[in-house]
Write an enzyme that holds these catalytic residues in place. Structure first.
Site, short mmCIF file in Angstrom:
data_model
loop_
_atom_site.label_atom_id
_atom_site.label_comp_id
_atom_site.label_asym_id
_atom_site.label_seq_id
_atom_site.Cartn_x
_atom_site.Cartn_y
_atom_site.Cartn_z
N GLU A 56 0.21 3.57 1.80
CA GLU A 56 0.29 3.97 3.21
C GLU A 56 1.68 3.72 3.79
OE1 GLU A 56 -2.16 5.32 5.72
OE2 GLU A 56 -2.57 6.11 3.75
N TYR A 107 -1.56 0.14 10.67
CA TYR A 107 -1.83 -0.51 9.37
C TYR A 107 -0.63 -0.36 8.44
CZ TYR A 107 -3.64 -0.93 4.60
OH TYR A 107 -3.81 -1.27 3.28
N SER A 154 0.82 -1.23 0.00
CA SER A 154 0.00 0.00 0.00
C SER A 154 0.85 1.26 0.00
CB SER A 154 -0.87 -0.02 1.26
OG SER A 154 -1.40 1.26 1.50
P1 NDP Z 1 -11.49 -4.76 1.89
O1 NDP Z 1 -11.41 -4.17 3.27
O2 NDP Z 1 -12.65 -4.44 1.02
O3 NDP Z 1 -11.37 -6.36 2.02
C1 NDP Z 1 -10.58 -6.96 3.00
C2 NDP Z 1 -10.72 -8.47 2.86
O4 NDP Z 1 -9.86 -9.08 3.86
C3 NDP Z 1 -12.13 -9.01 3.11
O5 NDP Z 1 -12.41 -9.97 2.11
C4 NDP Z 1 -12.02 -9.68 4.47
O6 NDP Z 1 -12.87 -10.81 4.60
C5 NDP Z 1 -10.58 -10.17 4.42
N1 NDP Z 1 -10.06 -10.52 5.75
C6 NDP Z 1 -10.10 -9.77 6.88
N2 NDP Z 1 -9.58 -10.46 7.90
C7 NDP Z 1 -9.21 -11.67 7.43
C8 NDP Z 1 -8.63 -12.83 7.99
N3 NDP Z 1 -8.32 -12.90 9.30
N4 NDP Z 1 -8.39 -13.91 7.21
C9 NDP Z 1 -8.71 -13.87 5.88
N5 NDP Z 1 -9.27 -12.80 5.28
C10 NDP Z 1 -9.52 -11.71 6.04
O7 NDP Z 1 -10.11 -4.34 1.16
P2 NDP Z 1 -9.85 -3.92 -0.38
O8 NDP Z 1 -10.50 -4.89 -1.27
O9 NDP Z 1 -10.10 -2.47 -0.53
O10 NDP Z 1 -8.26 -4.09 -0.44
C11 NDP Z 1 -7.66 -5.35 -0.76
C12 NDP Z 1 -6.25 -5.37 -0.21
O11 NDP Z 1 -5.48 -4.34 -0.81
C13 NDP Z 1 -6.11 -5.15 1.28
O12 NDP Z 1 -5.02 -5.92 1.72
C14 NDP Z 1 -5.78 -3.67 1.41
O13 NDP Z 1 -5.08 -3.44 2.61
C15 NDP Z 1 -4.92 -3.49 0.20
N6 NDP Z 1 -4.92 -2.16 -0.38
C16 NDP Z 1 -6.11 -1.57 -0.73
C17 NDP Z 1 -6.11 -0.35 -1.35
C18 NDP Z 1 -7.38 0.32 -1.74
O14 NDP Z 1 -7.33 1.53 -2.04
N7 NDP Z 1 -8.51 -0.38 -1.80
C19 NDP Z 1 -4.84 0.35 -1.68
C20 NDP Z 1 -3.66 -0.40 -1.29
C21 NDP Z 1 -3.70 -1.60 -0.68
P3 NDP Z 1 -14.25 -10.84 5.46
O15 NDP Z 1 -15.35 -10.60 4.48
O16 NDP Z 1 -14.25 -12.21 6.03
O17 NDP Z 1 -14.14 -9.76 6.51
P1 GDR Z 2 -6.96 5.69 3.44
O1 GDR Z 2 -8.50 5.82 2.96
O2 GDR Z 2 -6.81 5.91 4.89
O3 GDR Z 2 -6.16 6.55 2.51
O4 GDR Z 2 -6.66 4.14 3.17
P2 GDR Z 2 -9.76 6.57 3.58
O5 GDR Z 2 -10.72 6.66 2.47
O6 GDR Z 2 -10.21 5.96 4.86
O7 GDR Z 2 -9.17 8.03 3.94
C1 GDR Z 2 -8.65 8.91 2.96
C2 GDR Z 2 -8.42 10.28 3.56
O8 GDR Z 2 -9.68 10.90 3.83
C3 GDR Z 2 -9.61 11.55 5.10
N1 GDR Z 2 -10.95 11.70 5.68
C4 GDR Z 2 -11.76 10.68 6.02
N2 GDR Z 2 -11.60 9.34 5.89
C5 GDR Z 2 -12.63 8.55 6.30
N3 GDR Z 2 -12.51 7.21 6.16
N4 GDR Z 2 -13.78 9.06 6.85
C6 GDR Z 2 -13.96 10.41 7.01
O9 GDR Z 2 -15.00 10.85 7.52
C7 GDR Z 2 -12.92 11.26 6.56
N5 GDR Z 2 -12.75 12.61 6.53
C8 GDR Z 2 -11.57 12.86 6.00
C9 GDR Z 2 -8.69 10.67 5.91
O10 GDR Z 2 -8.18 11.38 7.04
C10 GDR Z 2 -7.64 10.30 4.86
O11 GDR Z 2 -6.66 11.30 4.82
C11 GDR Z 2 -7.14 3.44 2.04
C12 GDR Z 2 -7.41 2.00 2.45
O12 GDR Z 2 -8.03 1.32 1.40
C13 GDR Z 2 -6.10 1.31 2.79
O13 GDR Z 2 -6.35 -0.08 3.03
C14 GDR Z 2 -5.16 1.46 1.59
O14 GDR Z 2 -3.92 0.83 1.86
C15 GDR Z 2 -4.96 2.93 1.29
O15 GDR Z 2 -6.21 3.51 0.99
C16 GDR Z 2 -4.02 3.15 0.09
#
Ligand code: NDP
Ligand code: GDR
Length: 342
Positions: A137, A159, A135
């Site tokens: 992050e 995280y 990520s």
């Molecule tokens: P989601 O939060 O939508 O999905 C997370 C998934 O992880 C769910 O399917 C959840 O399953 C599963 N999970 C949670 N705990 C466990 C566990 N103990 N064992 C097995 N599976 C588990 O994430 P995204 O689809 O948005 O992201 C996918 C991946 O990419 C994540 O690793 C995230 O950190 C990473 N990522 C995401 C980004 C984004 O912008 N979306 C950017 C960069 C990285 P359940 O339904 O059982 O809870």
């Molecule tokens: P992020 O996504 O932390 O970048 O992680 P999120 O959408 O939660 O926050 C983005 C930015 O928005 C600001 N923010 C708020 N965020 C949330 N959730 N709710 C609010 O009310 C709000 N107001 C302002 C936050 O402070 C932040 O700066 C996501 C996840 O998908 C991670 O798993 C992944 O790794 C990174 O993106 C890349």
């Protein structure tokens, strides 16, 4: 024979798009799920009937070994994680276990099932290929802008720290055992299937509720943070390309454009013909203990080595999410119950 993929985190946003993408490419797709009772599993089944499921948990080493033995995948995509950043302060140890140690357990399951016992194996061909969902992050308090594959890490949340561990571990298994193990350093990517707690979806749902007269205000935290937001459907294509490449390498995936949360809010409200300043309430309790102020990708390597390009602009993405949520709520869908998925 069809290639076989095992996806952890298949019930999440990316898991669904990746499964769809791999099925369309002729793969046999397996998803690791923690239990069938999860409503997210039923939602996935409704969307993608062809996905096969195997039980397992990133917290349980034995379950991962059993899943890899049963599925015998050609490719493993490790998307499972606790992925909501604020939750990682509330449940720091659990985040370390799932998001960090889960990577170790999955790599060990692959290593054990592939019979890789000592130092470097001679020939990485024919091995199980491994993708780790790293990520942006990890860049946290950024050392340079834009961020590329050589930018040093300075994570700002439990995280981010857990992801950094998983990232270096993936690199270490590649170097120690010659495994085809890669990390995609993905910047924020969104879609109508995004979890409701993330800011883009919180805003698109908030706009839809206000538009339909179901709510009057939307409470948000830091409006000045900048993110590089892209479309999830584009980003899962990059995951597959990384595993199909000739050599195992890590890649930054993002659009190269950055916007503030305020700009996101403006775009979303104006897509519905609303004035955001009449509805958005700043709520200091939603600020994070340590913020990531600015993220902006330099995706040159992915473009030149993988031929990867994003296809959906920020403006199109925001408008698409707002439209989708207005439709969902107008049809009586309940995003909190996760009963519907476009
Ligand atoms: P989601 O939060 O939508 O999905 C997370 C998934 O992880 C769910 O399917 C959840 O399953 C599963 N999970 C949670 N705990 C466990 C566990 N103990 N064992 C097995 N599976 C588990 O994430 P995204 O689809 O948005 O992201 C996918 C991946 O990419 C994540 O690793 C995230 O950190 C990473 N990522 C995401 C980004 C984004 O912008 N979306 C950017 C960069 C990285 P359940 O339904 O059982 O809870
Ligand atoms: P992020 O996504 O932390 O970048 O992680 P999120 O959408 O939660 O926050 C983005 C930015 O928005 C600001 N923010 C708020 N965020 C949330 N959730 N709710 C609010 O009310 C709000 N107001 C302002 C936050 O402070 C932040 O700066 C996501 C996840 O998908 C991670 O798993 C992944 O790794 C990174 O993106 C890349």
């Amino acid at each position: 024979m069809a290639r076989r993929a095992l996806i952890t985190g298949i019930t999440g946003q990316d898991g669904s798009y990746l499964a769809e993408h791999l099925l369309a490419a002729g793969y046999e797709v397996w998803g690791l799920v923690r239990g069938q009772a999860n409503p997210r599993v039923s939602r996935l089944r409704r969307l993608l009937g062809d996905v096969r499921l195997v039980r397992g948990d990133l917290l349980d080493q034995g379950s991962l070994i059993s899943a890899v033995e049963r599925v015998r995948p050609d490719e493993v995509y490790n998307l499972g994680a606790i992925s909501f950043v604020p939750m990682s302060w509330e449940q720091a140890e659990l985040t370390a276990e799932v998001t960090g140690m889960g990577v170790l357990r999955m790599l060990e399951a692959i290593r054990v099932c592939s019979g890789v016992s000592s130092s470097r194996t001679a020939d990485p061909s024919g091995q199980i290929r491994f993708y780790q969902a790293s990520s942006s992050e990890m860049f946290g308090q950024v050392r340079e802008t834009p961020q590329n594959e050589r930018t040093p890490f300075h994570p700002r949340s439990p995280y981010g720290v857990a992801k950094t561990y998983g990232h270096f571990l993936t690199q270490n298994y590649r170097e120690s055992y010659g495994m085809f193990a890669v990390s995609g350093i993905l910047f924020n990517h969104e879609s109508p299937r995004r979890g409701a707690e993330f800011v883009t979806r919180k805003v698109s749902l908030g706009v839809a509720r206000i538009k339909l007269g179901l709510a009057g205000e939307l409470r948000l935290g830091n409006l000045e943070a900048r993110r590089d937001w892209g479309y999830a459907g584009d980003y899962v294509r990059a995951m597959r390309l990384m595993l199909a490449a000739g050599a195992p390498e890590d890649y930054v995936i993002g659009t190269g454009r950055t916007h503030t949360v305020r700009e996101l809010v403006e775009a979303a409200f104006s897509a519905a013909g609303l004035d955001w300043e009449r509805h958005v309430v700043r709520d200091p309790s939603l600020h994070r203990p340590a913020e990531v102020d600015l993220l902006c990708a330099d995706p040159k390597k992915a473009r030149s080595h993988l031929g990867w390009e994003p296809s959906v602009s920020f403006e199109e993405l925001v408008a698409q999410m707002v439209e989708s949520d207005i439709r969902l709520l107008s049809d009586g869908g309940d995003p909190d119950q996760e009963s519907s998925w476009p």
